[in-house]
Motif scaffolding. Sequence first.
Motif, PDB file in Angstrom:
ATOM      1  N   ALA A  78       0.825  -1.206   0.000  1.00  0.00           N
ATOM      2  CA  ALA A  78       0.000   0.000   0.000  1.00  0.00           C
ATOM      3  C   ALA A  78       0.860   1.258   0.000  1.00  0.00           C
ATOM      4  O   ALA A  78       0.550   2.235  -0.697  1.00  0.00           O
ATOM      5  CB  ALA A  78      -0.942  -0.003   1.203  1.00  0.00           C
ATOM      6  N   GLU A  79       1.949   1.247   0.751  1.00  0.00           N
ATOM      7  CA  GLU A  79       2.843   2.409   0.804  1.00  0.00           C
ATOM      8  C   GLU A  79       3.501   2.644  -0.556  1.00  0.00           C
ATOM      9  O   GLU A  79       3.617   3.787  -1.009  1.00  0.00           O
ATOM     10  CB  GLU A  79       3.900   2.225   1.889  1.00  0.00           C
ATOM     11  N   LEU A  80       3.936   1.590  -1.206  1.00  0.00           N
ATOM     12  CA  LEU A  80       4.523   1.733  -2.539  1.00  0.00           C
ATOM     13  C   LEU A  80       3.501   2.291  -3.525  1.00  0.00           C
ATOM     14  O   LEU A  80       3.826   3.153  -4.346  1.00  0.00           O
ATOM     15  CB  LEU A  80       5.059   0.388  -3.038  1.00  0.00           C
ATOM     16  N   LYS A  81       2.267   1.822  -3.429  1.00  0.00           N
ATOM     17  CA  LYS A  81       1.210   2.324  -4.309  1.00  0.00           C
ATOM     18  C   LYS A  81       0.957   3.805  -4.059  1.00  0.00           C
ATOM     19  O   LYS A  81       0.754   4.571  -4.999  1.00  0.00           O
ATOM     20  CB  LYS A  81      -0.080   1.527  -4.106  1.00  0.00           C
ATOM     21  N   ARG A  82       0.948   4.222  -2.780  1.00  0.00           N
ATOM     22  CA  ARG A  82       0.740   5.638  -2.446  1.00  0.00           C
ATOM     23  C   ARG A  82       1.865   6.504  -2.998  1.00  0.00           C
ATOM     24  O   ARG A  82       1.618   7.569  -3.571  1.00  0.00           O
ATOM     25  CB  ARG A  82       0.625   5.830  -0.933  1.00  0.00           C
ATOM     26  N   LYS A  83       3.106   6.048  -2.841  1.00  0.00           N
ATOM     27  CA  LYS A  83       4.252   6.801  -3.359  1.00  0.00           C
ATOM     28  C   LYS A  83       4.170   6.936  -4.873  1.00  0.00           C
ATOM     29  O   LYS A  83       4.417   8.007  -5.429  1.00  0.00           O
ATOM     30  CB  LYS A  83       5.570   6.110  -2.966  1.00  0.00           C
ATOM     31  N   LYS A  84       3.826   5.834  -5.529  1.00  0.00           N
ATOM     32  CA  LYS A  84       3.722   5.835  -6.987  1.00  0.00           C
ATOM     33  C   LYS A  84       2.620   6.793  -7.442  1.00  0.00           C
ATOM     34  O   LYS A  84       2.804   7.562  -8.389  1.00  0.00           O
ATOM     35  CB  LYS A  84       3.446   4.411  -7.457  1.00  0.00           C
ATOM     36  N   LEU A  85       1.487   6.777  -6.760  1.00  0.00           N
ATOM     37  CA  LEU A  85       0.383   7.667  -7.113  1.00  0.00           C
ATOM     38  C   LEU A  85       0.750   9.128  -6.882  1.00  0.00           C
ATOM     39  O   LEU A  85       0.417   9.989  -7.699  1.00  0.00           O
ATOM     40  CB  LEU A  85      -0.872   7.297  -6.312  1.00  0.00           C
ATOM     41  N   ARG A  86       1.450   9.425  -5.788  1.00  0.00           N
ATOM     42  CA  ARG A  86       1.880  10.812  -5.533  1.00  0.00           C
ATOM     43  C   ARG A  86       2.790  11.309  -6.650  1.00  0.00           C
ATOM     44  O   ARG A  86       2.666  12.451  -7.105  1.00  0.00           O
ATOM     45  CB  ARG A  86       2.584  10.922  -4.186  1.00  0.00           C
ATOM     46  N   LEU A  87       3.715  10.455  -7.085  1.00  0.00           N
ATOM     47  CA  LEU A  87       4.601  10.835  -8.185  1.00  0.00           C
ATOM     48  C   LEU A  87       3.819  11.055  -9.475  1.00  0.00           C
ATOM     49  O   LEU A  87       4.049  12.025 -10.192  1.00  0.00           O
ATOM     50  CB  LEU A  87       5.672   9.770  -8.412  1.00  0.00           C
ATOM     51  N   LYS A  88       2.883  10.162  -9.754  1.00  0.00           N
ATOM     52  CA  LYS A  88       2.071  10.301 -10.964  1.00  0.00           C
ATOM     53  C   LYS A  88       1.291  11.609 -10.931  1.00  0.00           C
ATOM     54  O   LYS A  88       1.212  12.322 -11.934  1.00  0.00           O
ATOM     55  CB  LYS A  88       1.112   9.113 -11.090  1.00  0.00           C
ATOM     56  N   ASP A  89       0.714  11.928  -9.762  1.00  0.00           N
ATOM     57  CA  ASP A  89      -0.038  13.181  -9.622  1.00  0.00           C
ATOM     58  C   ASP A  89       0.859  14.395  -9.824  1.00  0.00           C
ATOM     59  O   ASP A  89       0.474  15.360 -10.479  1.00  0.00           O
ATOM     60  CB  ASP A  89      -0.711  13.263  -8.246  1.00  0.00           C
ATOM     61  N   GLU A  90       2.065  14.349  -9.269  1.00  0.00           N
ATOM     62  CA  GLU A  90       2.992  15.473  -9.423  1.00  0.00           C
ATOM     63  C   GLU A  90       3.420  15.631 -10.887  1.00  0.00           C
ATOM     64  O   GLU A  90       3.483  16.745 -11.400  1.00  0.00           O
ATOM     65  CB  GLU A  90       4.220  15.290  -8.531  1.00  0.00           C
TER      66      GLU A  90
ATOM     67  N   ARG B 254       0.493  17.128 -12.754  1.00  0.00           N
ATOM     68  CA  ARG B 254       0.323  18.544 -12.396  1.00  0.00           C
ATOM     69  C   ARG B 254       1.360  19.402 -13.097  1.00  0.00           C
ATOM     70  O   ARG B 254       1.033  20.451 -13.682  1.00  0.00           O
ATOM     71  CB  ARG B 254       0.426  18.739 -10.884  1.00  0.00           C
ATOM     72  N   LEU B 255       2.613  18.983 -13.090  1.00  0.00           N
ATOM     73  CA  LEU B 255       3.678  19.749 -13.739  1.00  0.00           C
ATOM     74  C   LEU B 255       3.459  19.828 -15.249  1.00  0.00           C
ATOM     75  O   LEU B 255       3.658  20.885 -15.847  1.00  0.00           O
ATOM     76  CB  LEU B 255       5.046  19.143 -13.422  1.00  0.00           C
ATOM     77  N   GLN B 256       3.040  18.725 -15.841  1.00  0.00           N
ATOM     78  CA  GLN B 256       2.794  18.733 -17.270  1.00  0.00           C
ATOM     79  C   GLN B 256       1.622  19.649 -17.617  1.00  0.00           C
ATOM     80  O   GLN B 256       1.665  20.375 -18.596  1.00  0.00           O
ATOM     81  CB  GLN B 256       2.543  17.320 -17.782  1.00  0.00           C
ATOM     82  N   HIS B 257       0.591  19.616 -16.799  1.00  0.00           N
ATOM     83  CA  HIS B 257      -0.579  20.463 -17.040  1.00  0.00           C
ATOM     84  C   HIS B 257      -0.218  21.931 -16.853  1.00  0.00           C
ATOM     85  O   HIS B 257      -0.613  22.776 -17.674  1.00  0.00           O
ATOM     86  CB  HIS B 257      -1.714  20.067 -16.093  1.00  0.00           C
ATOM     87  N   ASP B 258       0.519  22.251 -15.798  1.00  0.00           N
ATOM     88  CA  ASP B 258       0.914  23.645 -15.541  1.00  0.00           C
ATOM     89  C   ASP B 258       1.798  24.167 -16.663  1.00  0.00           C
ATOM     90  O   ASP B 258       1.699  25.327 -17.049  1.00  0.00           O
ATOM     91  CB  ASP B 258       1.650  23.774 -14.206  1.00  0.00           C
ATOM     92  N   HIS B 259       2.668  23.319 -17.170  1.00  0.00           N
ATOM     93  CA  HIS B 259       3.592  23.731 -18.230  1.00  0.00           C
ATOM     94  C   HIS B 259       2.842  23.970 -19.553  1.00  0.00           C
ATOM     95  O   HIS B 259       3.197  24.847 -20.311  1.00  0.00           O
ATOM     96  CB  HIS B 259       4.680  22.692 -18.423  1.00  0.00           C
ATOM     97  N   ALA B 260       1.816  23.167 -19.796  1.00  0.00           N
ATOM     98  CA  ALA B 260       1.056  23.286 -21.034  1.00  0.00           C
ATOM     99  C   ALA B 260       0.159  24.524 -21.029  1.00  0.00           C
ATOM    100  O   ALA B 260      -0.175  25.048 -22.088  1.00  0.00           O
ATOM    101  CB  ALA B 260       0.200  22.045 -21.254  1.00  0.00           C
ATOM    102  N   ALA B 261      -0.202  24.988 -19.851  1.00  0.00           N
ATOM    103  CA  ALA B 261      -1.120  26.144 -19.754  1.00  0.00           C
ATOM    104  C   ALA B 261      -0.430  27.458 -19.989  1.00  0.00           C
ATOM    105  O   ALA B 261       0.688  27.663 -20.115  1.00  0.00           O
ATOM    106  CB  ALA B 261      -1.764  26.162 -18.366  1.00  0.00           C
TER     107      ALA B 261
END
Length: 58
Positions: free
Chosen positions: A36-48, A51-58
């Motif tokens: 579960a901890e590995l999944k949470r870390k992976k999801l946090r990275l995916k979200d970041e 977010r960075l890709q979306h912010d950069h595209a805007a």
Amino acid sequence: MSLQAHLNELQSRHKALEAQLSDAMNHPASTDAEIAELKRKKLRLKDEISRLQHDHAA
């Protein structure tokens, strides 16, 4: 560090966590909490990354 370099680093870390997660899920000694901890870390990275890709595209 440029945005692209930062994104590459995050994607590399995400890929490494994916490999760790796969190993943990195939290893009987791994606990549900560890997985579960590995999944949470992976999801946090995916979200970041998203977010960075979306912010950069805007």
